[in-house]
Write a protein that holds these residues in place. Sequence first.
Motif, PDB file in Angstrom:
ATOM      1  N   LEU A   9       0.826  -1.202   0.000  1.00 53.83           N
ATOM      2  CA  LEU A   9       0.000   0.000   0.000  1.00 53.83           C
ATOM      3  C   LEU A   9       0.864   1.256   0.000  1.00 53.83           C
ATOM      4  O   LEU A   9       0.606   2.207  -0.753  1.00 53.83           O
ATOM      5  CB  LEU A   9      -0.913  -0.028   1.224  1.00 53.83           C
ATOM      6  CG  LEU A   9      -2.073   0.928   1.283  1.00 53.83           C
ATOM      7  CD1 LEU A   9      -3.023   0.690   0.120  1.00 53.83           C
ATOM      8  CD2 LEU A   9      -2.818   0.753   2.594  1.00 53.83           C
ATOM      9  N   LEU A  10       1.913   1.256   0.818  1.00 51.54           N
ATOM     10  CA  LEU A  10       2.812   2.401   0.872  1.00 51.54           C
ATOM     11  C   LEU A  10       3.564   2.585  -0.439  1.00 51.54           C
ATOM     12  O   LEU A  10       3.778   3.710  -0.886  1.00 51.54           O
ATOM     13  CB  LEU A  10       3.800   2.248   2.032  1.00 51.54           C
ATOM     14  CG  LEU A  10       3.200   2.379   3.442  1.00 51.54           C
ATOM     15  CD1 LEU A  10       4.216   1.951   4.498  1.00 51.54           C
ATOM     16  CD2 LEU A  10       2.705   3.787   3.695  1.00 51.54           C
ATOM     17  N   LYS A  11       3.942   1.489  -1.070  1.00 51.45           N
ATOM     18  CA  LYS A  11       4.648   1.569  -2.355  1.00 51.45           C
ATOM     19  C   LYS A  11       3.759   2.180  -3.439  1.00 51.45           C
ATOM     20  O   LYS A  11       4.249   2.833  -4.351  1.00 51.45           O
ATOM     21  CB  LYS A  11       5.113   0.183  -2.804  1.00 51.45           C
ATOM     22  CG  LYS A  11       6.290  -0.346  -2.015  1.00 51.45           C
ATOM     23  CD  LYS A  11       6.662  -1.739  -2.491  1.00 51.45           C
ATOM     24  CE  LYS A  11       7.813  -2.315  -1.712  1.00 51.45           C
ATOM     25  NZ  LYS A  11       8.132  -3.696  -2.135  1.00 51.45           N
ATOM     26  N   VAL A  56      -5.703   7.569   0.164  1.00 48.98           N
ATOM     27  CA  VAL A  56      -4.720   8.636   0.391  1.00 48.98           C
ATOM     28  C   VAL A  56      -4.954   9.286   1.752  1.00 48.98           C
ATOM     29  O   VAL A  56      -4.013   9.521   2.515  1.00 48.98           O
ATOM     30  CB  VAL A  56      -4.768   9.680  -0.747  1.00 48.98           C
ATOM     31  CG1 VAL A  56      -3.967  10.923  -0.391  1.00 48.98           C
ATOM     32  CG2 VAL A  56      -4.266   9.072  -2.040  1.00 48.98           C
ATOM     33  N   THR A  57      -6.205   9.557   2.075  1.00 47.31           N
ATOM     34  CA  THR A  57      -6.534  10.190   3.352  1.00 47.31           C
ATOM     35  C   THR A  57      -6.151   9.301   4.525  1.00 47.31           C
ATOM     36  O   THR A  57      -5.563   9.769   5.508  1.00 47.31           O
ATOM     37  CB  THR A  57      -8.041  10.526   3.406  1.00 47.31           C
ATOM     38  OG1 THR A  57      -8.341  11.407   2.322  1.00 47.31           O
ATOM     39  CG2 THR A  57      -8.418  11.175   4.723  1.00 47.31           C
ATOM     40  N   LEU A  58      -6.464   8.006   4.433  1.00 49.54           N
ATOM     41  CA  LEU A  58      -6.138   7.088   5.531  1.00 49.54           C
ATOM     42  C   LEU A  58      -4.631   6.936   5.709  1.00 49.54           C
ATOM     43  O   LEU A  58      -4.131   6.949   6.840  1.00 49.54           O
ATOM     44  CB  LEU A  58      -6.775   5.717   5.303  1.00 49.54           C
ATOM     45  CG  LEU A  58      -8.253   5.617   5.661  1.00 49.54           C
ATOM     46  CD1 LEU A  58      -8.827   4.283   5.207  1.00 49.54           C
ATOM     47  CD2 LEU A  58      -8.441   5.776   7.156  1.00 49.54           C
ATOM     48  N   ILE A  59      -3.893   6.796   4.609  1.00 55.49           N
ATOM     49  CA  ILE A  59      -2.440   6.641   4.727  1.00 55.49           C
ATOM     50  C   ILE A  59      -1.817   7.910   5.294  1.00 55.49           C
ATOM     51  O   ILE A  59      -1.015   7.854   6.227  1.00 55.49           O
ATOM     52  CB  ILE A  59      -1.801   6.295   3.365  1.00 55.49           C
ATOM     53  CG1 ILE A  59      -2.235   4.902   2.918  1.00 55.49           C
ATOM     54  CG2 ILE A  59      -0.277   6.361   3.462  1.00 55.49           C
ATOM     55  CD1 ILE A  59      -1.790   4.557   1.503  1.00 55.49           C
ATOM     56  N   THR A  60      -2.190   9.065   4.735  1.00 52.24           N
ATOM     57  CA  THR A  60      -1.629  10.331   5.195  1.00 52.24           C
ATOM     58  C   THR A  60      -1.937  10.547   6.679  1.00 52.24           C
ATOM     59  O   THR A  60      -1.047  10.904   7.460  1.00 52.24           O
ATOM     60  CB  THR A  60      -2.185  11.504   4.364  1.00 52.24           C
ATOM     61  OG1 THR A  60      -1.882  11.272   2.983  1.00 52.24           O
ATOM     62  CG2 THR A  60      -1.593  12.820   4.802  1.00 52.24           C
ATOM     63  N   GLY A  61      -3.166  10.313   7.056  1.00 52.47           N
ATOM     64  CA  GLY A  61      -3.556  10.483   8.458  1.00 52.47           C
ATOM     65  C   GLY A  61      -2.834   9.528   9.384  1.00 52.47           C
ATOM     66  O   GLY A  61      -2.350   9.929  10.455  1.00 52.47           O
ATOM     67  N   GLN A 111       2.251  -0.559  13.474  1.00 50.95           N
ATOM     68  CA  GLN A 111       1.256   0.442  13.843  1.00 50.95           C
ATOM     69  C   GLN A 111       0.368   0.813  12.653  1.00 50.95           C
ATOM     70  O   GLN A 111      -0.837   0.991  12.808  1.00 50.95           O
ATOM     71  CB  GLN A 111       1.934   1.679  14.409  1.00 50.95           C
ATOM     72  CG  GLN A 111       2.566   1.416  15.760  1.00 50.95           C
ATOM     73  CD  GLN A 111       3.254   2.643  16.330  1.00 50.95           C
ATOM     74  OE1 GLN A 111       3.088   3.747  15.829  1.00 50.95           O
ATOM     75  NE2 GLN A 111       4.026   2.453  17.381  1.00 50.95           N
ATOM     76  N   LEU A 112       0.969   0.918  11.471  1.00 53.80           N
ATOM     77  CA  LEU A 112       0.176   1.233  10.276  1.00 53.80           C
ATOM     78  C   LEU A 112      -0.774   0.094   9.924  1.00 53.80           C
ATOM     79  O   LEU A 112      -1.878   0.329   9.427  1.00 53.80           O
ATOM     80  CB  LEU A 112       1.094   1.564   9.098  1.00 53.80           C
ATOM     81  CG  LEU A 112       1.844   2.891   9.207  1.00 53.80           C
ATOM     82  CD1 LEU A 112       2.836   3.030   8.060  1.00 53.80           C
ATOM     83  CD2 LEU A 112       0.875   4.068   9.225  1.00 53.80           C
ATOM     84  N   LEU A 116      -4.569   1.026   9.371  1.00 50.65           N
ATOM     85  CA  LEU A 116      -5.125   0.896   8.021  1.00 50.65           C
ATOM     86  C   LEU A 116      -6.020  -0.331   7.868  1.00 50.65           C
ATOM     87  O   LEU A 116      -6.423  -0.676   6.764  1.00 50.65           O
ATOM     88  CB  LEU A 116      -3.990   0.855   6.990  1.00 50.65           C
ATOM     89  CG  LEU A 116      -3.121   2.111   6.946  1.00 50.65           C
ATOM     90  CD1 LEU A 116      -1.952   1.912   5.996  1.00 50.65           C
ATOM     91  CD2 LEU A 116      -3.937   3.325   6.565  1.00 50.65           C
ATOM     92  N   GLN A 117      -6.348  -0.965   8.962  1.00 55.61           N
ATOM     93  CA  GLN A 117      -7.195  -2.158   8.938  1.00 55.61           C
ATOM     94  C   GLN A 117      -8.527  -1.954   8.203  1.00 55.61           C
ATOM     95  O   GLN A 117      -8.995  -2.866   7.542  1.00 55.61           O
ATOM     96  CB  GLN A 117      -7.464  -2.629  10.371  1.00 55.61           C
ATOM     97  CG  GLN A 117      -8.104  -3.985  10.466  1.00 55.61           C
ATOM     98  CD  GLN A 117      -7.198  -5.088   9.951  1.00 55.61           C
ATOM     99  OE1 GLN A 117      -6.002  -5.079  10.181  1.00 55.61           O
ATOM    100  NE2 GLN A 117      -7.763  -6.044   9.263  1.00 55.61           N
ATOM    101  N   PRO A 118      -9.138  -0.756   8.246  1.00 53.74           N
ATOM    102  CA  PRO A 118     -10.417  -0.572   7.549  1.00 53.74           C
ATOM    103  C   PRO A 118     -10.351  -0.744   6.028  1.00 53.74           C
ATOM    104  O   PRO A 118     -11.379  -0.916   5.389  1.00 53.74           O
ATOM    105  CB  PRO A 118     -10.818   0.863   7.897  1.00 53.74           C
ATOM    106  CG  PRO A 118     -10.094   1.173   9.150  1.00 53.74           C
ATOM    107  CD  PRO A 118      -8.814   0.410   9.079  1.00 53.74           C
ATOM    108  N   LEU A 119      -9.159  -0.691   5.442  1.00 53.04           N
ATOM    109  CA  LEU A 119      -9.055  -0.848   3.985  1.00 53.04           C
ATOM    110  C   LEU A 119      -9.104  -2.324   3.615  1.00 53.04           C
ATOM    111  O   LEU A 119      -8.354  -3.131   4.137  1.00 53.04           O
ATOM    112  CB  LEU A 119      -7.732  -0.261   3.476  1.00 53.04           C
ATOM    113  CG  LEU A 119      -7.631   1.246   3.467  1.00 53.04           C
ATOM    114  CD1 LEU A 119      -6.227   1.666   3.068  1.00 53.04           C
ATOM    115  CD2 LEU A 119      -8.633   1.840   2.518  1.00 53.04           C
TER     116      LEU A 119
END
Length: 137
Positions: A9-11, A56-61, A111-112, A116-119
């Motif tokens: 996801l980060l990549k 994008v919002t979830l990763i950034t947050g 931690q991420l 990010l579990q909701p995705l």
Amino acid sequence: MDNNQVTELLKKYRSYQYAVKNCGPVEDNIRLPKIYSERMVGDKNIWDRARYNRIVTLITGAVNEVLSDDQQIVIKRKYLDRNPMALYEIANALHKDKSTVSRWHAEALEQLAIALQPLSEEEMEIHNLDFMFQQPA
């Protein structure tokens, strides 16, 4: 979500971010270019821009609010920056031991993964659009 899924996801983060920035709003009075109108799903008013925006919002947050400053630096430099760095390069740049940077990286991924579990996997999928640029036979 496991650490491997978070890494993937980060990549792909910059690709998601690019898609969100270049789509424009979907409104009745705006005619979207073919590349984006082809990406609409189901009802013509529902485009997968909303899905990309959510990612994008979830990763950034998550990166900005969940991680420590040290963990943020490692994740941003390894995945989110335009020119990603290897862990040993980050360690050299920060004048830290590689094992310390590696530990920050592992902790950040854990931690991420929670944040990010909701995705779901379906939401994270970006489909290749090469078929849209092929010349007809």
